[in-house]
Design a protein around this motif. Structure first.
Motif, PDB file in Angstrom:
ATOM      1  N   UNK A   3       0.829  -1.206   0.000  1.00  0.00           N
ATOM      2  CA  UNK A   3       0.000   0.000   0.000  1.00  0.00           C
ATOM      3  C   UNK A   3       0.861   1.251   0.000  1.00  0.00           C
ATOM      4  N   UNK A   4       1.939   1.230   0.752  1.00  0.00           N
ATOM      5  CA  UNK A   4       2.832   2.385   0.800  1.00  0.00           C
ATOM      6  C   UNK A   4       3.431   2.643  -0.581  1.00  0.00           C
ATOM      7  N   UNK A   5       3.836   1.585  -1.253  1.00  0.00           N
ATOM      8  CA  UNK A   5       4.421   1.722  -2.586  1.00  0.00           C
ATOM      9  C   UNK A   5       3.392   2.297  -3.558  1.00  0.00           C
ATOM     10  N   UNK A   6       2.163   1.810  -3.493  1.00  0.00           N
ATOM     11  CA  UNK A   6       1.117   2.299  -4.387  1.00  0.00           C
ATOM     12  C   UNK A   6       0.805   3.763  -4.108  1.00  0.00           C
ATOM     13  N   UNK A  11       1.254   9.409  -5.680  1.00  0.00           N
ATOM     14  CA  UNK A  11       1.649  10.777  -5.351  1.00  0.00           C
ATOM     15  C   UNK A  11       2.636  11.319  -6.381  1.00  0.00           C
ATOM     16  N   UNK A  12       3.561  10.491  -6.829  1.00  0.00           N
ATOM     17  CA  UNK A  12       4.539  10.925  -7.835  1.00  0.00           C
ATOM     18  C   UNK A  12       3.837  11.231  -9.159  1.00  0.00           C
ATOM     19  N   UNK A  13       2.871  10.401  -9.540  1.00  0.00           N
ATOM     20  CA  UNK A  13       2.140  10.637 -10.785  1.00  0.00           C
ATOM     21  C   UNK A  13       1.336  11.932 -10.708  1.00  0.00           C
ATOM     22  N   UNK A  19       2.875  19.419 -12.365  1.00  0.00           N
ATOM     23  CA  UNK A  19       3.988  20.156 -12.961  1.00  0.00           C
ATOM     24  C   UNK A  19       3.744  20.351 -14.456  1.00  0.00           C
ATOM     25  N   UNK A  20       3.279  19.300 -15.141  1.00  0.00           N
ATOM     26  CA  UNK A  20       3.016  19.391 -16.577  1.00  0.00           C
ATOM     27  C   UNK A  20       1.909  20.395 -16.870  1.00  0.00           C
TER      28      UNK A  20
END
Length: 55
Positions: A3-6, A11-13, A19-20
């Motif tokens: 879950x932490x990885x997901x 969050x990164x996406x 930013x885009x």
């Protein structure tokens, strides 16, 4: 742990998309007609789900 990885990947996406979007807004290369059509389609989908109970 998975879950932490997901959550971190999500969050990164989201950060990359923000930013885009900010860069596109600064350049002024935004297709407002396309954004309006997408927003209308989403609103119509929610309205039809509310009225007809489908979806």
């Amino acid at each position: 742990m998975i879950r932490i990885v997901i959550v971190v990947l999500a969050a990164v996406v989201v950060w990359a998309l923000l930013v885009w979007i900010i860069r596109q807004m600064k350049r002024g290369d935004i297709d407002w007609k396309g954004i309006g059509v997408i927003a209308a389609f989403i609103a119509l989908a929610f309205w039809l789900r509310h009225v007809a109970g489908m979806g």
